[in-house]
Design an enzyme around this catalytic site. Structure first.
Site, PDB file in Angstrom:
ATOM      1  N   GLU A 161       7.496   7.223   8.565  1.00  0.00           N
ATOM      2  CA  GLU A 161       6.841   6.860   9.838  1.00  0.00           C
ATOM      3  C   GLU A 161       5.680   5.964   9.454  1.00  0.00           C
ATOM      4  O   GLU A 161       4.652   6.438   8.988  1.00  0.00           O
ATOM      5  CB  GLU A 161       6.355   8.118  10.563  1.00  0.00           C
ATOM      6  CG  GLU A 161       7.460   9.061  11.008  1.00  0.00           C
ATOM      7  CD  GLU A 161       8.308   8.504  12.136  1.00  0.00           C
ATOM      8  OE1 GLU A 161       7.890   7.504  12.758  1.00  0.00           O
ATOM      9  OE2 GLU A 161       9.406   9.036  12.372  1.00  0.00           O
ATOM     10  N   CYS A 166      -1.090   4.565  15.424  1.00  0.00           N
ATOM     11  CA  CYS A 166       0.072   3.691  15.147  1.00  0.00           C
ATOM     12  C   CYS A 166       0.688   3.185  16.444  1.00  0.00           C
ATOM     13  O   CYS A 166       1.388   2.175  16.449  1.00  0.00           O
ATOM     14  CB  CYS A 166       1.107   4.445  14.325  1.00  0.00           C
ATOM     15  SG  CYS A 166       1.629   5.981  15.085  1.00  0.00           S
TER      16      CYS A 166
HETATM   17  P1  NAP Z   1      -2.022   5.636   3.880  1.00  0.00           P
HETATM   18  O1  NAP Z   1      -3.160   5.014   3.185  1.00  0.00           O
HETATM   19  O2  NAP Z   1      -0.671   5.068   3.649  1.00  0.00           O
HETATM   20  O3  NAP Z   1      -2.051   7.185   3.448  1.00  0.00           O
HETATM   21  C1  NAP Z   1      -1.103   8.103   3.918  1.00  0.00           C
HETATM   22  C2  NAP Z   1      -0.901   9.186   2.882  1.00  0.00           C
HETATM   23  O4  NAP Z   1      -0.442   8.591   1.673  1.00  0.00           O
HETATM   24  C3  NAP Z   1      -2.178   9.949   2.541  1.00  0.00           C
HETATM   25  O5  NAP Z   1      -1.861  11.292   2.302  1.00  0.00           O
HETATM   26  C4  NAP Z   1      -2.650   9.259   1.277  1.00  0.00           C
HETATM   27  O6  NAP Z   1      -3.396  10.092   0.427  1.00  0.00           O
HETATM   28  C5  NAP Z   1      -1.322   8.912   0.605  1.00  0.00           C
HETATM   29  N1  NAP Z   1      -1.469   7.766  -0.298  1.00  0.00           N
HETATM   30  C6  NAP Z   1      -2.333   6.747  -0.202  1.00  0.00           C
HETATM   31  N2  NAP Z   1      -2.176   5.894  -1.217  1.00  0.00           N
HETATM   32  C7  NAP Z   1      -1.192   6.390  -1.987  1.00  0.00           C
HETATM   33  C8  NAP Z   1      -0.580   5.957  -3.200  1.00  0.00           C
HETATM   34  N3  NAP Z   1      -0.944   4.849  -3.824  1.00  0.00           N
HETATM   35  N4  NAP Z   1       0.420   6.704  -3.706  1.00  0.00           N
HETATM   36  C9  NAP Z   1       0.801   7.815  -3.089  1.00  0.00           C
HETATM   37  N5  NAP Z   1       0.247   8.298  -1.953  1.00  0.00           N
HETATM   38  C10 NAP Z   1      -0.733   7.580  -1.402  1.00  0.00           C
HETATM   39  O7  NAP Z   1      -2.201   5.694   5.442  1.00  0.00           O
HETATM   40  P2  NAP Z   1      -3.474   6.161   6.235  1.00  0.00           P
HETATM   41  O8  NAP Z   1      -4.524   5.121   6.088  1.00  0.00           O
HETATM   42  O9  NAP Z   1      -3.794   7.575   5.885  1.00  0.00           O
HETATM   43  O10 NAP Z   1      -2.931   6.183   7.740  1.00  0.00           O
HETATM   44  C11 NAP Z   1      -2.872   5.075   8.545  1.00  0.00           C
HETATM   45  C12 NAP Z   1      -1.468   4.510   8.581  1.00  0.00           C
HETATM   46  O11 NAP Z   1      -0.546   5.507   8.993  1.00  0.00           O
HETATM   47  C13 NAP Z   1      -1.335   3.396   9.603  1.00  0.00           C
HETATM   48  O12 NAP Z   1      -0.576   2.353   9.070  1.00  0.00           O
HETATM   49  C14 NAP Z   1      -0.586   4.060  10.752  1.00  0.00           C
HETATM   50  O13 NAP Z   1       0.151   3.200  11.568  1.00  0.00           O
HETATM   51  C15 NAP Z   1       0.304   5.000  10.011  1.00  0.00           C
HETATM   52  N6  NAP Z   1       0.761   6.046  10.916  1.00  0.00           N
HETATM   53  C16 NAP Z   1       2.041   5.994  11.355  1.00  0.00           C
HETATM   54  C17 NAP Z   1       2.486   6.964  12.235  1.00  0.00           C
HETATM   55  C18 NAP Z   1       3.907   6.972  12.714  1.00  0.00           C
HETATM   56  O14 NAP Z   1       4.312   7.999  13.244  1.00  0.00           O
HETATM   57  N7  NAP Z   1       4.659   5.900  12.556  1.00  0.00           N
HETATM   58  C19 NAP Z   1       1.621   7.971  12.670  1.00  0.00           C
HETATM   59  C20 NAP Z   1       0.309   7.976  12.208  1.00  0.00           C
HETATM   60  C21 NAP Z   1      -0.113   7.007  11.317  1.00  0.00           C
HETATM   61  P3  NAP Z   1      -5.004   9.999   0.321  1.00  0.00           P
HETATM   62  O15 NAP Z   1      -5.511  10.206   1.679  1.00  0.00           O
HETATM   63  O16 NAP Z   1      -5.322  11.111  -0.598  1.00  0.00           O
HETATM   64  O17 NAP Z   1      -5.324   8.651  -0.219  1.00  0.00           O
END
Ligand code: NAP
Length: 522
Positions: free
Chosen positions: A288, A322
């Site tokens: 997602e 999102c």
């Molecule tokens: P993110 O930076 O991709 O992080 C999401 C998860 O991945 C967190 O648990 C994060 O851990 C982990 N993560 C980050 N960098 C990583 C890496 N290099 N290797 C492995 N895991 C890693 O996203 P976010 O900033 O938390 O959330 C915002 C994004 O989520 C937006 O793009 C939004 O659109 C999307 N989103 C989508 C939906 C949907 O249903 N489509 C719903 C909500 C949000 P840490 O926090 O420990 O870094």
């Protein structure tokens, strides 16, 4: 602790085991602010939850309140061995868990659902102080998150297979739907409760066990969900929450042959990275990812209603959603009046700490998120966008960004191309329905789209023409347990919620039951 010892039906009042855990936990406990806000301080957990026990890591990581940059509390940074242990405990719990009847699993899920609703206010306070959204938004999220648990508890009874009319003489053909095994759930910070329950409820209901890695900015909501699951008597190992360094945890989960499914919600770049990491063990992946939602106002729409809906679709969770309306398309003949009414409505926004009941828009998650918002606005203005409105009230820190309205946004601007994730609304004029569908589709993302109007012919053209996983007409509210949530293109793979939500955590097993010829002479 095993299934029999835990008594899977008990809703469990606090036991000595819990109190002891809480006491040993208190060394690095949460801030005074958090402890005074909550009625039930035992919901504040700072150790990871593995195999039914609270486990301390090697180090601690400070979590900040984005509204005032004060430390909310500290969470454990686990090491690789502890992540392996969580995977192993989920593996050990899998077979007994899948063997329970659907009724038994559903009953535990319903206990968890009621426990969450009972703790709603406390869970919402926790969320406000670690995530920054307003209390009203946080309460809404807790209710929304709980609704998935209820929905999947009910759906547990309907994870049907099929019978197949046979093409083989004297054979009975059928399919069974079976839980896939241990599922890794990795979640973001913008919806720290609901993004967990939407995955975990489906996985647990069908008979999987889970290892959850929440975002490091918002771990307390996840750990509080674990505390409630623990009180409800989920058997040890069924529900695990691990905290620590994202890259190490994700790599360990992806590399493990025990983990059979990976369900990720987060940004598109991290999703792509995890897909690559999961390829070596050929995991079932559901993703997602990010969005770039168009909000299309059709020509026959009442402008005041359209403005209110666009405001609602833009500013929820300070635009860090999102599903947020990223590009607002307005017919040229209504353009001027839409902009002035939108600016007028933005006057009602009050920015501040989400705990203040007057506040309608909280901070962004970090100072770098606010800097990114400034970059989007500056880039747009440099390329010819007009600044129509910007919030003039006091902003109490570097994580805050003033709600901003930009007109004349064009496809070469970052605010048009990128997922904004901030309270910046970009408005674009258009001339006809065919053009607006084409402009809406001009993005690598394909999560959600909004359409507002009356003419059914034009609505139908939009519904069919928009390349998005979800199209909502005349309603900002579109999600919930019964609907298949998910995107196309680079917004993701798979669906969450609805009966399709089970697909990500199950396999279809085909069974062919032939009939041996009767032995001669018998
Ligand atoms: P993110 O930076 O991709 O992080 C999401 C998860 O991945 C967190 O648990 C994060 O851990 C982990 N993560 C980050 N960098 C990583 C890496 N290099 N290797 C492995 N895991 C890693 O996203 P976010 O900033 O938390 O959330 C915002 C994004 O989520 C937006 O793009 C939004 O659109 C999307 N989103 C989508 C939906 C949907 O249903 N489509 C719903 C909500 C949000 P840490 O926090 O420990 O870094």
């Amino acid at each position: 602790m095993g299934f029999a010892e835990r008594g899977i039906y008990s809703t469990n009042d606090l036991t000595n085991h819990h109190v002891a855990n809480y006491a040993s936990n208190s060394e690095h406990k949460a801030s005074h602010e958090m402890m005074t806000l909550l009625d039930d301080v035992r919901l504040v957990r700072n150790h990871a939850y593995i195999n039914g026990k609270w486990q301390c890591g090697d180090r601690f990581h400070a979590v900040e309140n984005p509204a005032n940059n004060q430390t909310v509390g500290y969470i454990s940074m686990l090491n690789e061995q502890q992540i392996e242990e969580a995977i192993e405990s989920a593996d050990n719990a899998f077979h007994p868990w899948r063997k329970l009847s659907a009724d038994q699993r559903a009953e535990l899920l319903m206990n968890w659902y009621y426990a969450i609703l009972e703790a709603k206010q406390d869970l919402a306070y926790l969320m406000v102080v670690e995530q920054g959204k307003t209390l009203a938004e946080a309460i809404g999220e807790v209710e929304y998150g709980a609704s998935f648990i209820r929905w999947f508890a009910e759906e547990a009874h309907r994870s049907y297979g099929h019978t197949i009319p046979s093409h083989i003489n004297n054979a009975q053909l059928s399919t069974l739907r079976e839980p896939i095994g241990v599922a890794a759930l990795i979640t973001p910070w913008n919806f720290p409760n609901a993004m967990i329950t939407r995955k975990a409820a489906a996985a647990l209901a069908i008979g999987c066990t889970v290892v959850i890695k929440p975002a490091s900015d918002t771990p307390f909501s996840a750990l509080a969900l674990a505390e409630l699951a623990d009180r409800c008597g989920f058997p040890a190992g069924v529900f695990n929450v691990v905290t620590g360094e994202a890259a190490m945890i994700s790599k360990t989960l992806c590399a493990s042959p025990i983990v059979k499914a990976l369900s990720f919600t987060g940004s598109t770049p991290v999703g792509k990275l995890l897909l690559k990491q999961a390829a070596d063990t050929v995991k079932k992946c559901s993703m997602e990812l990010g969005g770039n939602a168009p909000f299309i106002v059709l020509d026959d729409m009442d402008i005041e209603q359209a403005v209110q809906a666009a405001i609602d679709a833009k500013f929820q969770t300070s635009g860090q959603d999102c599903l947020a309306a990223n590009r607002i398309f307005v017919p040229r003949r209504h353009y001027g009046s839409f902009l002035s009414k939108f600016a007028e409505a933005m006057n009602n926004i009050v920015v501040g700490n989400g705990l203040d009941p007057k506040v309608t828009l909280g901070p962004l998650i970090s100072a770098s998120a606010a800097q990114n918002a400034a970059r989007l606005v500056n880039d747009a203005i440099d390329k010819g966008a007009r600044l129509i409105y910007q919030y003039q009230g006091h902003l109490s820190g570097a994580n805050f960004f003033p709600p901003t309205l930009l007109a004349d946004v064009t496809p070469d601007m970052a605010v048009y191309r990128e997922e904004n994730f901030c309270p910046v609304a970009g408005v674009i004029p258009y001339d006809n329905v065919e053009q607006v569908i084409k402009m809406s589709n001009d993005t690598e993302y394909g999560l959600a789209a909004y359409v507002y109007g009356h003419n059914i012919h034009n609505i139908w053209r939009c519904m069919r023409g928009l390349e998005f996983g979800m199209v909502s007409v005349n309603s900002v509210k579109m999600t919930g347990g019964p609907i298949p949530f998910g995107g196309v293109k680079q917004s993701g793979l798979g669906r969450e919620g609805s009966s399709h939500g089970f697909d990500e955590f199950s396999e279809i097993k085909y069974c062919c039951l032939g009939q041996l010829p009767t032995a001669s002479g018998s």
